[in-house]
Design an enzyme around this catalytic site. Structure first.
Site, PDB file in Angstrom:
ATOM      1  N   HIS A  82       0.848  -1.188   0.000  1.00  0.00           N
ATOM      2  CA  HIS A  82       0.000   0.000   0.000  1.00  0.00           C
ATOM      3  C   HIS A  82       0.888   1.244   0.000  1.00  0.00           C
ATOM      4  CE1 HIS A  82      -3.629  -2.228   2.003  1.00  0.00           C
ATOM      5  NE2 HIS A  82      -3.091  -2.906   1.006  1.00  0.00           N
ATOM      6  N   GLU A  84       0.987   3.955   1.749  1.00  0.00           N
ATOM      7  CA  GLU A  84       1.492   4.400   3.051  1.00  0.00           C
ATOM      8  C   GLU A  84       2.659   3.530   3.512  1.00  0.00           C
ATOM      9  OE1 GLU A  84      -2.994   5.207   2.984  1.00  0.00           O
ATOM     10  OE2 GLU A  84      -1.664   3.581   2.390  1.00  0.00           O
ATOM     11  N   CYS A 112      -6.064   2.137   5.627  1.00  0.00           N
ATOM     12  CA  CYS A 112      -6.779   0.907   5.992  1.00  0.00           C
ATOM     13  C   CYS A 112      -6.243   0.445   7.354  1.00  0.00           C
ATOM     14  CB  CYS A 112      -6.556  -0.158   4.924  1.00  0.00           C
ATOM     15  SG  CYS A 112      -4.873  -0.803   4.887  1.00  0.00           S
ATOM     16  N   CYS A 115      -2.509  -0.467   7.307  1.00  0.00           N
ATOM     17  CA  CYS A 115      -1.627   0.706   7.281  1.00  0.00           C
ATOM     18  C   CYS A 115      -1.663   1.463   8.605  1.00  0.00           C
ATOM     19  CB  CYS A 115      -1.998   1.622   6.122  1.00  0.00           C
ATOM     20  SG  CYS A 115      -1.586   0.891   4.523  1.00  0.00           S
TER      21      CYS A 115
END
Length: 144
Positions: A82, A84, A112, A115
């Site tokens: 992801h 991040e 999410c 993360c």
């Protein structure tokens, strides 16, 4: 009744100058924040151009970008890549440590659950999300 004191002209001008000084500092911080949000958006656009999910993020410490990331879930065939997390790993490599205390992450969308945990573990201080740079506070425990 207590009397209301009035500022002298000189005190009033000094107070006004102080307010303008605070405004100038806030304006610089806002302009800098806009630049970080724009860089996160550029990372998102790079992810889209690469055929990946539309997410981007940057990690900022002491007013400078120390990590950048775009979604690499599809391109790397890695469900953990992801934006991040990619930005966190980049920042940790750049400064040579896992602890990113005092850093702020700017992202194109709220994180999410996966993360959020990575951000907490890295001790990220706060997160600003989206075109307005909305700030998300730290959960109970002191870090986001």
């Amino acid at each position: 009744m207590a009397s209301v004191s009035h500022l002298t002209r000189r005190q009033g001008l000094a107070a006004t100058a102080g307010l303008f000084g605070l405004f100038a500092v806030a304006h610089r911080a806002h302009a800098q924040s806009d630049a970080f949000v724009a860089e996160a958006a550029r990372q998102r656009d790079a992810a889209i151009a690469a055929g990946d999910q539309p997410y981007g993020a940057v990690v900022v410490l002491d007013g400078r970008i120390i990590g950048k990331g775009r979604s690499r879930v599809i391109s790397d065939r890695n469900p953990d890549a992801h934006a991040e997390r990619v930005a966190l790993f980049d920042a940790q490599r750049q400064i040579g440590r896992e602890d990113l205390s005092g850093a702020v992450i700017f992202a194109t969308s709220p994180p999410c659950a996966i993360c959020q945990r990575a951000l907490a573990r890295a001790r990220i201080s706060s997160m600003r999300v989206g075109p307005e740079g909305r700030e998300y506070g730290a959960p109970s425990g002191g870090v986001l």
